[in-house]
Design a protein around this motif. Structure first.
Motif, PDB file in Angstrom:
ATOM      1  N   PRO A  54     -71.873  -3.021 -46.023  1.00 13.50           N
ATOM      2  CA  PRO A  54     -71.265  -3.309 -47.335  1.00 13.50           C
ATOM      3  C   PRO A  54     -71.463  -2.207 -48.374  1.00 13.50           C
ATOM      4  CG  PRO A  54     -73.344  -4.441 -47.154  1.00 13.50           C
ATOM      5  CD  PRO A  54     -73.120  -3.780 -45.819  1.00 13.50           C
ATOM      6  N   TRP A  56     -69.324  -1.202 -50.244  1.00 15.35           N
ATOM      7  CA  TRP A  56     -68.539  -1.613 -51.405  1.00 15.35           C
ATOM      8  C   TRP A  56     -69.336  -2.449 -52.401  1.00 15.35           C
ATOM      9  CZ3 TRP A  56     -69.064  -6.779 -51.140  1.00 15.35           C
ATOM     10  CH2 TRP A  56     -69.256  -7.343 -49.863  1.00 15.35           C
ATOM     11  N   SER A  63     -69.821   7.946 -57.416  1.00 16.83           N
ATOM     12  CA  SER A  63     -68.749   7.197 -58.075  1.00 16.83           C
ATOM     13  C   SER A  63     -69.093   6.926 -59.534  1.00 16.83           C
ATOM     14  CB  SER A  63     -68.472   5.886 -57.335  1.00 16.83           C
ATOM     15  OG  SER A  63     -69.595   5.031 -57.369  1.00 16.83           O
ATOM     16  N   CYS A  87     -63.072   4.850 -51.719  1.00 19.06           N
ATOM     17  CA  CYS A  87     -63.248   4.284 -53.065  1.00 19.06           C
ATOM     18  C   CYS A  87     -64.423   3.330 -53.185  1.00 19.06           C
ATOM     19  CB  CYS A  87     -61.973   3.580 -53.505  1.00 19.06           C
ATOM     20  SG  CYS A  87     -61.511   2.145 -52.490  1.00 19.06           S
ATOM     21  N   GLY A  88     -64.889   2.744 -52.080  1.00 20.26           N
ATOM     22  CA  GLY A  88     -66.009   1.810 -52.174  1.00 20.26           C
ATOM     23  C   GLY A  88     -65.672   0.622 -53.047  1.00 20.26           C
ATOM     24  N   CYS A  89     -66.368   0.491 -54.164  1.00 24.44           N
ATOM     25  CA  CYS A  89     -66.116  -0.633 -55.076  1.00 24.44           C
ATOM     26  C   CYS A  89     -64.968  -0.357 -56.033  1.00 24.44           C
ATOM     27  CB  CYS A  89     -67.380  -0.979 -55.851  1.00 24.44           C
ATOM     28  SG  CYS A  89     -67.918   0.292 -57.026  1.00 24.44           S
ATOM     29  N   ASP A 108     -59.538   3.430 -48.800  1.00 24.85           N
ATOM     30  CA  ASP A 108     -60.753   3.301 -48.003  1.00 24.85           C
ATOM     31  C   ASP A 108     -60.356   2.867 -46.598  1.00 24.85           C
ATOM     32  OD1 ASP A 108     -63.913   3.048 -49.170  1.00 24.85           O
ATOM     33  OD2 ASP A 108     -63.571   2.375 -47.114  1.00 24.85           O
ATOM     34  N   ASP A 110     -62.282   0.866 -44.942  1.00 26.20           N
ATOM     35  CA  ASP A 110     -62.872  -0.468 -44.836  1.00 26.20           C
ATOM     36  C   ASP A 110     -62.055  -1.450 -45.670  1.00 26.20           C
ATOM     37  OD1 ASP A 110     -64.432  -2.716 -44.723  1.00 26.20           O
ATOM     38  OD2 ASP A 110     -66.215  -1.817 -45.604  1.00 26.20           O
ATOM     39  N   ALA A 113     -63.809  -2.997 -48.623  1.00 26.61           N
ATOM     40  CA  ALA A 113     -63.883  -2.149 -49.820  1.00 26.61           C
ATOM     41  C   ALA A 113     -62.625  -2.321 -50.661  1.00 26.61           C
ATOM     42  CB  ALA A 113     -64.069  -0.691 -49.421  1.00 26.61           C
ATOM     43  N   ALA A 116     -62.841  -5.618 -52.431  1.00 26.14           N
ATOM     44  CA  ALA A 116     -63.753  -5.523 -53.572  1.00 26.14           C
ATOM     45  C   ALA A 116     -63.101  -4.756 -54.716  1.00 26.14           C
ATOM     46  CB  ALA A 116     -65.054  -4.846 -53.144  1.00 26.14           C
ATOM     47  N   THR A 117     -62.395  -3.697 -54.387  1.00 24.72           N
ATOM     48  CA  THR A 117     -61.704  -2.912 -55.418  1.00 24.72           C
ATOM     49  C   THR A 117     -60.674  -3.759 -56.144  1.00 24.72           C
ATOM     50  OG1 THR A 117     -62.061  -0.805 -54.285  1.00 24.72           O
ATOM     51  CG2 THR A 117     -60.198  -0.920 -55.801  1.00 24.72           C
TER      52      THR A 117
END
Length: 222
Positions: A54, A56, A63, A87-89, A108, A110, A113, A116-117
Motif C-alpha cells: 500500500p 498509496w 511527493s 502518483c501514489g496517493c 500508476d 497499481d 493507487a 486512492a487518488t
C-alpha cells in the motif's frame, strides 16, 4: 489468478484516516495513521485479491516536496498540462489541479493507487484524470511530467531514468528524490531542496534531505 477487490474505495476508507502531510497541510488525504495494520491488511488480501503493497497510503517525501513547490510557485504550473507518474496517493497531481493546471493526469501501475487518488481528489475538489498502466517507453502528451520516490532500487532507476531523460527532450520533467542511493548522478538543475519529516518505520530515519530536480534538456548521455 488475482481477483479484483470488490470495493477498493471502502478498503481504503476503512484502513486510513483523512489527514494531511506535514509539508502540505492545505491538502487532505486518506493516509494510514498506523503503518503496521495497513501493511498487514494488504498482505492478508494480497494472494486472494492481488493488492500490491500500500504505497498509496503514505505521503512520501518526494511527493510532498513536489506538491509544496507547486503550491508555492503556481506560475510554474498554471495553464499547463501536467502528468503525475507513479502518483501514489495523488498528492502532486492534486496540487497541480489546485493551482490551475489546464489538465492533470495521475498515472500508476497499481489500481489501488488510482482509487486512492480519486478519493483524495474528491476530498480537495480537484479535477484529476486517472491513467492506468506502465508509461515507461511511451511519449507522454503533457507540458510537465512530475515524478518522485522512484529511484529506490537499481533496477527501477536503470529502467526509468533513460525514459525520463527522453521525455525531457519534449516536455518539462521534474524528478524528486529523498537521497536514495540509486538517484541519478547527473548535473541536474535543483529547483528546491528541503528536509522532509518522515517516519522510522518507512524510512529508518525521522527526516530525509529531499531534492526536486529539473531534467529539462538533459540528454541520456548527460
Amino acid at each position: 489468478m488475482p481477483v479484483r477487490l470488490q470495493d477498493p474505495a471502502a478498503f481504503i476508507r476503512d484502513h486510513t484516516a483523512v489527514e494531511s502531510a506535514g509539508l502540505v497541510p492545505e491538502i487532505a488525504l486518506h493516509l494510514a495513521t498506523d503503518i503496521t495494520p495497513i501493511w498487514q491488511a494488504s498482505e492478508a488480501f494480497l494472494e486472494a485479491h492481488g493488492i500490491e503493497p500500500p504505497f498509496w497510503a503514505f505521503a512520501w517525501p518526494g511527493s510532498q516536496l513536489i506538491a509544496r513547490y507547486i503550491l508555492d510557485n503556481p506560475e510554474r504550473v498554471h495553464g499547463k498540462r501536467v502528468l503525475d507518474v507513479a502518483c501514489g496517493c495523488g498528492l502532486a497531481a492534486i496540487a497541480a489541479a489546485m493551482v490551475g493546471a489546464s489538465a492533470v493526469e495521475a498515472n500508476d501501475i497499481d489500481q489501488m493507487a488510482l482509487e486512492a487518488t480519486a478519493l483524495n481528489a474528491t476530498l480537495n475538489t480537484a479535477t484529476v484524470t486517472l491513467l492506468a498502466g506502465d508509461l515507461v517507453g511511451s511519449k507522454p502528451d503533457c507540458d510537465l511530467l512530475v515524478i518522485g520516490d522512484v529511484c529506490y532500487n537499481e533496477a527501477m532507476a536503470a529502467r526509468i531514468m533513460p525514459w525520463l531523460l527522453d521525455c525531457a527532450q519534449h516536455c518539462e520533467v521534474w524528478l524528486c528524490d529523498p537521497g536514495r542511493h540509486y538517484a541519478p548522478k547527473l548535473d541536474l538543475d535543483i529547483l528546491v531542496q528541503q528536509n522532509v519529516q518522515t517516519t522510522q518505520e518507512l524510512e529508518s530515519t525521522d527526516q530525509r534531505t529531499t531534492t526536486l530536480f529539473s531534467l529539462r534538456g538533459i540528454s541520456a548521455q548527460g
